[in-house]
Design a protein around this motif. Structure first.
Motif, PDB file in Angstrom:
ATOM      1  N   UNK A 184       0.841  -1.187   0.000  1.00 54.31           N
ATOM      2  CA  UNK A 184       0.000   0.000   0.000  1.00 54.31           C
ATOM      3  C   UNK A 184       0.884   1.248   0.000  1.00 54.31           C
ATOM      4  N   UNK A 185       0.745   2.050  -1.041  1.00 57.55           N
ATOM      5  CA  UNK A 185       1.465   3.313  -1.145  1.00 57.55           C
ATOM      6  C   UNK A 185       0.469   4.398  -1.516  1.00 57.55           C
ATOM      7  N   UNK A 186       0.843   5.638  -1.271  1.00 55.31           N
ATOM      8  CA  UNK A 186      -0.002   6.763  -1.653  1.00 55.31           C
ATOM      9  C   UNK A 186       0.214   7.096  -3.126  1.00 55.31           C
ATOM     10  N   UNK A 187      -0.704   7.870  -3.664  1.00 59.03           N
ATOM     11  CA  UNK A 187      -0.563   8.309  -5.058  1.00 59.03           C
ATOM     12  C   UNK A 187       0.686   9.177  -5.211  1.00 59.03           C
ATOM     13  N   UNK A 188       0.979   9.992  -4.187  1.00 57.07           N
ATOM     14  CA  UNK A 188       2.182  10.838  -4.243  1.00 57.07           C
ATOM     15  C   UNK A 188       3.449   9.976  -4.291  1.00 57.07           C
ATOM     16  N   UNK A 189       3.463   8.883  -3.526  1.00 60.61           N
ATOM     17  CA  UNK A 189       4.617   7.979  -3.570  1.00 60.61           C
ATOM     18  C   UNK A 189       4.741   7.329  -4.940  1.00 60.61           C
ATOM     19  N   UNK A 190       3.601   6.931  -5.514  1.00 59.97           N
ATOM     20  CA  UNK A 190       3.634   6.357  -6.858  1.00 59.97           C
ATOM     21  C   UNK A 190       4.179   7.326  -7.885  1.00 59.97           C
ATOM     22  N   UNK A 191       3.812   8.590  -7.762  1.00 56.29           N
ATOM     23  CA  UNK A 191       4.354   9.599  -8.685  1.00 56.29           C
ATOM     24  C   UNK A 191       5.859   9.755  -8.491  1.00 56.29           C
ATOM     25  N   UNK A 192       6.314   9.700  -7.249  1.00 52.91           N
ATOM     26  CA  UNK A 192       7.759   9.775  -6.993  1.00 52.91           C
ATOM     27  C   UNK A 192       8.492   8.591  -7.606  1.00 52.91           C
ATOM     28  N   UNK A 193       7.879   7.408  -7.573  1.00 57.65           N
ATOM     29  CA  UNK A 193       8.485   6.247  -8.228  1.00 57.65           C
ATOM     30  C   UNK A 193       8.640   6.501  -9.726  1.00 57.65           C
TER      31      UNK A 193
END
Length: 428
Positions: A184-193
């Motif tokens: 489980x990750x946030x959308x902001x973390x996904x964008x950082x990836x």
């Protein structure tokens, strides 16, 4: 000799233009600058011993040595000679005269020395292409002074990238790895990836420098360029529309009010015969609806008809020249790096200067490669010819249609009569 200035810079630190400007602005003449050695400091102390100096300008007291005892000893030597000592900064000139002025300055010396040693170690690691301090990003672990893929975490990151590349939806990719891998990750973390250079095999440092191909990548260069295009064309689209699966989501605007048309799905009521649901594009301000399928077919028809002509607005020859120039500069930098390696083996260049120059060349090469990857794909003309064939569109899914439409369209304008006007990305 009057007013003289002294500045010390560690061997691996960048050139201190701002600090040198402060010293010059306050009349430092001569201005001695040691970079990695203490040759000029000895000359300064000799002039102090001769009594030919009236005032010494420093940026920080810690510049007088590498150990606390060295700094205190040289500071005492300057004071016993009766020479005024001042510190310069962006705020101006500070000349301590009372014990209360000296106490905070002397207390800062150990901190400055420790900070300098830490920055020097980090700079040496940076010049050697080693990862910055801190925990490794998710998907990697440290091994032998570099990042290597983690066998348990790397597949999760790769599945995230592949899902985003297939559907172009960040939120869907986040939900996908939560359902499949229970990550489980946030959308902001996904964008950082998606934006993190480390997954492309590169290292990014705090000074903004990026070094390429420092460790195994979890994302190929082609896939990374496609992700960059996805993110760029989604910038002008609302987040919910950017993640929607429909091809026209976030693209259609009303020509009258300029508002974005929403995609609405209707289903037959209980009293009606069972049938398939219908999709509409609805303008809330002007209060009209258009059948989604009809608008989509008209958009595809105009794309097939107009795209080859609108693409002529691109200066293909200029793009080819730019691509060739960037490739030539990258090749020239690679040749310079090979020459520097030969100089190191022959002993004609000292190691700190060699490491600094190699670092600069690698950083410049990374910037040139990034510019090259941001250019339109070399096979873009072939793609445009393919998209001009109407049967090609019929075999595509909605997600695939959305990919091509957002690649070439800035928007679609409609009115209450159903008239469609396309705004191409090539248009001025």
């Amino acid at each position: 000799m009057g007013v003289c200035g002294y500045l010390y810079t560690p061997a691996y630190a960048p050139w201190p233009e701002e600090e040198l400007a402060w010293l010059k602005a306050h009349g430092a003449n001569p201005l001695w600058h040691d970079w990695g050695s203490r040759a000029y400091l000895e000359e300064l102390l000799q002039e102090v011993a001769r009594g030919s100096v009236q005032q010494v300008l420093l940026v920080r007291l810690a510049d007088l040595g590498d150990q606390v005892e060295e700094v205190y000893g040289r500071l005492l030597q300057i004071q016993q000679a009766g020479i005024r000592l001042s510190l310069v900064s962006a705020d101006g000139l500070q000349t301590p005269s009372t014990p209360s002025d000296w106490i905070p300055l002397l207390a800062e010396i150990p901190h400055h020395l420790q900070s300098r040693r830490l920055r020097q170690r980090q700079a040496q690691s940076r010049l050697a292409g080693k990862p910055p301090p801190g925990p490794p990003p998710f998907g990697y672990r440290r091994e032998g002074g570099r990042y290597v893929p983690d066998c348990r975490q790397a597949p999760i990151v790769q599945d995230f990238f592949q899902h985003f590349l297939r559907y172009g939806s960040l939120r869907q990719a986040v939900r996908f790895i939560a359902e499949k891998h229970h990550k489980h990750i946030s959308v902001a973390t996904g964008r950082n990836w998606l934006l993190n250079p480390v997954y492309r095999g590169d290292l990014a440092y705090a000074d903004g420098t990026v070094l390429r191909d420092t460790h195994p990548a979890l994302l190929s260069r082609t896939e990374a360029a496609q992700i960059d295009r996805w993110l760029k064309r989604n910038q002008g689209i609302p987040r919910r529309s950017a993640s929607a699966s429909r091809a026209l989501a976030g693209l259609v605007h009303c020509r009258t009010c300029g508002g974005l048309l929403r995609i609405v799905q209707t289903t037959p009521g209980k009293g009606k015969q069972n049938g398939s649901s219908y999709l509409y594009l609805r303008c809330q301000a002007c209060r009209y609806s258009l059948r989604y399928a009809e608008v989509l077919q008209e958009v595809i028809r105009q794309v097939c008809e107009q795209l080859p002509h609108r693409a002529q607005n691109l200066d293909w020859q200029a793009l080819d020249r730019t691509r060739q120039q960037l490739q030539a500069q990258i090749q020239a930098n690679s040749e310079r790096l090979r020459q520097l390696e030969a100089l190191q083996q022959s002993g004609l260049m000292d190691e700190p200067s060699l490491a600094q120059r190699c670092y600069q060349l690698r950083a410049e090469t990374a910037r040139l490669a990034q510019k090259l990857e941001q250019l339109p794909p070399a096979k873009l003309t072939q793609t445009i010819q393919t998209l001009s064939i109407p049967p090609f569109w019929q075999d595509l899914s909605e997600s695939e249609r959305r990919t091509y439409l957002r690649e070439f369209l800035r928007g679609v304008e409609v009115d209450s009569t159903g008239a469609v006007r396309l705004l191409f990305a090539f248009d001025p």
